[in-house]
Design a protein around this motif. Sequence first.
Motif, PDB file in Angstrom:
ATOM      1  N   THR A 134       0.848  -1.187   0.000  1.00 26.18           N
ATOM      2  CA  THR A 134       0.000   0.000   0.000  1.00 26.18           C
ATOM      3  C   THR A 134       0.883   1.234   0.000  1.00 26.18           C
ATOM      4  OG1 THR A 134      -0.174   0.235   2.398  1.00 26.18           O
ATOM      5  CG2 THR A 134      -1.797  -1.207   1.320  1.00 26.18           C
ATOM      6  N   VAL A 135       0.254   2.362  -0.240  1.00 23.46           N
ATOM      7  CA  VAL A 135       0.938   3.651  -0.240  1.00 23.46           C
ATOM      8  C   VAL A 135       0.275   4.535   0.803  1.00 23.46           C
ATOM      9  CG1 VAL A 135       1.476   5.695  -1.618  1.00 23.46           C
ATOM     10  CG2 VAL A 135       1.502   3.446  -2.681  1.00 23.46           C
ATOM     11  N   ASP A 136       1.123   5.153   1.632  1.00 23.34           N
ATOM     12  CA  ASP A 136       0.648   6.141   2.594  1.00 23.34           C
ATOM     13  C   ASP A 136       0.634   7.473   1.868  1.00 23.34           C
ATOM     14  OD1 ASP A 136       0.162   7.900   4.639  1.00 23.34           O
ATOM     15  OD2 ASP A 136       1.859   7.279   5.872  1.00 23.34           O
ATOM     16  N   ARG A 137      -0.527   7.860   1.415  1.00 20.54           N
ATOM     17  CA  ARG A 137      -0.639   9.100   0.644  1.00 20.54           C
ATOM     18  C   ARG A 137      -0.817  10.328   1.519  1.00 20.54           C
ATOM     19  NH1 ARG A 137      -3.339   7.268  -4.736  1.00 20.54           N
ATOM     20  NH2 ARG A 137      -1.555   6.121  -5.521  1.00 20.54           N
ATOM     21  N   GLY A 138      -0.768  10.142   2.822  1.00 25.12           N
ATOM     22  CA  GLY A 138      -0.823  11.285   3.722  1.00 25.12           C
ATOM     23  C   GLY A 138      -2.206  11.832   3.979  1.00 25.12           C
ATOM     24  N   ASN A 139      -3.232  11.139   3.536  1.00 27.39           N
ATOM     25  CA  ASN A 139      -4.589  11.633   3.763  1.00 27.39           C
ATOM     26  C   ASN A 139      -5.528  10.466   3.983  1.00 27.39           C
ATOM     27  OD1 ASN A 139      -6.745  13.298   4.039  1.00 27.39           O
ATOM     28  ND2 ASN A 139      -6.965  13.749   1.873  1.00 27.39           N
ATOM     29  N   PRO A 140      -5.714   9.903   5.162  1.00 24.47           N
ATOM     30  CA  PRO A 140      -5.016  10.308   6.387  1.00 24.47           C
ATOM     31  C   PRO A 140      -3.572   9.826   6.363  1.00 24.47           C
ATOM     32  CG  PRO A 140      -6.316   8.369   6.815  1.00 24.47           C
ATOM     33  CD  PRO A 140      -6.591   8.764   5.387  1.00 24.47           C
ATOM     34  N   ASP A 141      -2.771  10.393   7.215  1.00 19.18           N
ATOM     35  CA  ASP A 141      -1.364  10.047   7.298  1.00 19.18           C
ATOM     36  C   ASP A 141      -1.218   8.773   8.133  1.00 19.18           C
ATOM     37  OD1 ASP A 141       1.372   9.908   7.694  1.00 19.18           O
ATOM     38  OD2 ASP A 141       1.589  12.068   7.863  1.00 19.18           O
ATOM     39  N   VAL A 142      -1.072   7.647   7.443  1.00 18.29           N
ATOM     40  CA  VAL A 142      -0.995   6.357   8.115  1.00 18.29           C
ATOM     41  C   VAL A 142       0.245   6.300   9.007  1.00 18.29           C
ATOM     42  CG1 VAL A 142      -0.908   3.849   7.775  1.00 18.29           C
ATOM     43  CG2 VAL A 142      -2.242   5.262   6.204  1.00 18.29           C
ATOM     44  N   SER A 143       1.366   6.783   8.507  1.00 18.83           N
ATOM     45  CA  SER A 143       2.611   6.749   9.283  1.00 18.83           C
ATOM     46  C   SER A 143       2.468   7.492  10.608  1.00 18.83           C
ATOM     47  CB  SER A 143       3.755   7.364   8.481  1.00 18.83           C
ATOM     48  OG  SER A 143       3.976   6.650   7.302  1.00 18.83           O
ATOM     49  N   ALA A 144       1.876   8.661  10.581  1.00 20.90           N
ATOM     50  CA  ALA A 144       1.692   9.428  11.812  1.00 20.90           C
ATOM     51  C   ALA A 144       0.728   8.717  12.751  1.00 20.90           C
ATOM     52  CB  ALA A 144       1.195  10.835  11.506  1.00 20.90           C
ATOM     53  N   ALA A 145      -0.336   8.146  12.197  1.00 22.07           N
ATOM     54  CA  ALA A 145      -1.316   7.445  13.028  1.00 22.07           C
ATOM     55  C   ALA A 145      -0.691   6.243  13.742  1.00 22.07           C
ATOM     56  CB  ALA A 145      -2.500   7.002  12.173  1.00 22.07           C
ATOM     57  N   TYR A 146       0.311   5.632  13.125  1.00 22.39           N
ATOM     58  CA  TYR A 146       1.002   4.497  13.715  1.00 22.39           C
ATOM     59  C   TYR A 146       2.239   4.905  14.513  1.00 22.39           C
ATOM     60  CZ  TYR A 146      -1.818   0.734  11.840  1.00 22.39           C
ATOM     61  OH  TYR A 146      -2.849  -0.141  11.595  1.00 22.39           O
ATOM     62  N   GLY A 147       2.524   6.198  14.589  1.00 21.10           N
ATOM     63  CA  GLY A 147       3.648   6.682  15.366  1.00 21.10           C
ATOM     64  C   GLY A 147       5.000   6.355  14.762  1.00 21.10           C
ATOM     65  N   VAL A 148       5.065   6.243  13.443  1.00 25.36           N
ATOM     66  CA  VAL A 148       6.314   5.883  12.766  1.00 25.36           C
ATOM     67  C   VAL A 148       7.266   7.076  12.777  1.00 25.36           C
ATOM     68  CG1 VAL A 148       7.333   5.181  10.563  1.00 25.36           C
ATOM     69  CG2 VAL A 148       5.150   4.188  11.308  1.00 25.36           C
ATOM     70  N   SER A 149       8.476   6.834  13.294  1.00 23.96           N
ATOM     71  CA  SER A 149       9.481   7.887  13.314  1.00 23.96           C
ATOM     72  C   SER A 149      10.794   7.431  12.702  1.00 23.96           C
ATOM     73  CB  SER A 149       9.715   8.369  14.748  1.00 23.96           C
ATOM     74  OG  SER A 149      10.158   7.289  15.548  1.00 23.96           O
ATOM     75  N   GLY A 150      10.880   6.183  12.293  1.00 22.63           N
ATOM     76  CA  GLY A 150      12.073   5.637  11.667  1.00 22.63           C
ATOM     77  C   GLY A 150      11.699   4.475  10.773  1.00 22.63           C
ATOM     78  N   LEU A 151      12.583   4.142   9.869  1.00 21.03           N
ATOM     79  CA  LEU A 151      12.323   3.056   8.922  1.00 21.03           C
ATOM     80  C   LEU A 151      13.450   2.046   8.976  1.00 21.03           C
ATOM     81  CD1 LEU A 151      11.106   4.994   5.765  1.00 21.03           C
ATOM     82  CD2 LEU A 151       9.702   3.809   7.467  1.00 21.03           C
ATOM     83  N   PRO A 152      13.150   0.783   8.744  1.00 23.31           N
ATOM     84  CA  PRO A 152      11.805   0.221   8.680  1.00 23.31           C
ATOM     85  C   PRO A 152      11.154   0.186  10.063  1.00 23.31           C
ATOM     86  CG  PRO A 152      13.435  -1.528   8.501  1.00 23.31           C
ATOM     87  CD  PRO A 152      14.189  -0.233   8.527  1.00 23.31           C
ATOM     88  N   HIS A 153       9.851   0.168  10.067  1.00 19.61           N
ATOM     89  CA  HIS A 153       9.056   0.149  11.298  1.00 19.61           C
ATOM     90  C   HIS A 153       8.042  -0.981  11.151  1.00 19.61           C
ATOM     91  CE1 HIS A 153       7.174   2.441  14.773  1.00 19.61           C
ATOM     92  NE2 HIS A 153       6.276   1.514  14.498  1.00 19.61           N
ATOM     93  N   MET A 154       8.202  -2.034  11.946  1.00 17.50           N
ATOM     94  CA  MET A 154       7.349  -3.215  11.843  1.00 17.50           C
ATOM     95  C   MET A 154       6.450  -3.335  13.068  1.00 17.50           C
ATOM     96  SD  MET A 154       8.360  -7.275  11.874  1.00 17.50           S
ATOM     97  CE  MET A 154       9.519  -7.152  10.539  1.00 17.50           C
ATOM     98  N   LEU A 155       5.189  -3.704  12.808  1.00 17.51           N
ATOM     99  CA  LEU A 155       4.263  -4.038  13.882  1.00 17.51           C
ATOM    100  C   LEU A 155       3.643  -5.386  13.564  1.00 17.51           C
ATOM    101  CD1 LEU A 155       3.615  -0.729  13.179  1.00 17.51           C
ATOM    102  CD2 LEU A 155       2.524  -1.068  15.370  1.00 17.51           C
ATOM    103  N   MET A 156       3.467  -6.195  14.596  1.00 18.50           N
ATOM    104  CA  MET A 156       2.750  -7.455  14.450  1.00 18.50           C
ATOM    105  C   MET A 156       1.444  -7.329  15.214  1.00 18.50           C
ATOM    106  SD  MET A 156       5.675 -10.299  14.826  1.00 18.50           S
ATOM    107  CE  MET A 156       7.339  -9.856  14.381  1.00 18.50           C
ATOM    108  N   ILE A 157       0.372  -7.660  14.517  1.00 16.56           N
ATOM    109  CA  ILE A 157      -0.974  -7.541  15.073  1.00 16.56           C
ATOM    110  C   ILE A 157      -1.511  -8.952  15.296  1.00 16.56           C
ATOM    111  CG2 ILE A 157      -3.262  -6.521  14.728  1.00 16.56           C
ATOM    112  CD1 ILE A 157      -0.884  -4.466  14.665  1.00 16.56           C
ATOM    113  N   ASP A 158      -2.049  -9.207  16.492  1.00 12.91           N
ATOM    114  CA  ASP A 158      -2.550 -10.553  16.787  1.00 12.91           C
ATOM    115  C   ASP A 158      -3.901 -10.802  16.121  1.00 12.91           C
ATOM    116  OD1 ASP A 158      -4.542  -9.387  18.441  1.00 12.91           O
ATOM    117  OD2 ASP A 158      -3.450  -9.831  20.282  1.00 12.91           O
TER     118      ASP A 158
END
Length: 160
Positions: free
Chosen positions: A106-130
Amino acid sequence: MFLIIMFAFSGTAEARLEWGDVPPDSLGVDKDKREVKISDYRGKVVVLTFWATWCGYCLKELPVLENVQRKLGPDRVAVVAINTDTDQDKYRAMRRKMKDFQLTMTVDRGNPDVSAAYGVSGLPHMLMIDKQGKVAFTHIGYSDEMLPRIVDEINELLEE
């Protein structure tokens, strides 16, 4: 060697998601311009990674996650790679190189800003969801030494 590539944000990222948090639903848009949502994968383990074409460690991590997707199958695990590039031409060129990948991009097009919503401040940034849709593990940065722990965490989530 372990490295985190930090974003240069004009503002500050929202609070980082932690264990037990329910993540935002939006994961950006896919190549067909359809919105991808985390709720689409309820009942599966979801591995999210935020990446960019200029991030060498991201480009090392993506084939590993593609292998996870292929080995475990889409009925058990969903890997979603969320691109954060502002230059969509570079993203499209990289996407063509990864045309045989089975993971969802997917692409984070900034509307809404997916990266900001997930608190991403560095790359790569991985989350595992149960399987219940809650954050179970997070990793910022990438190294080959992290792989055994990542595999153990995915297996733990699959056993739940």
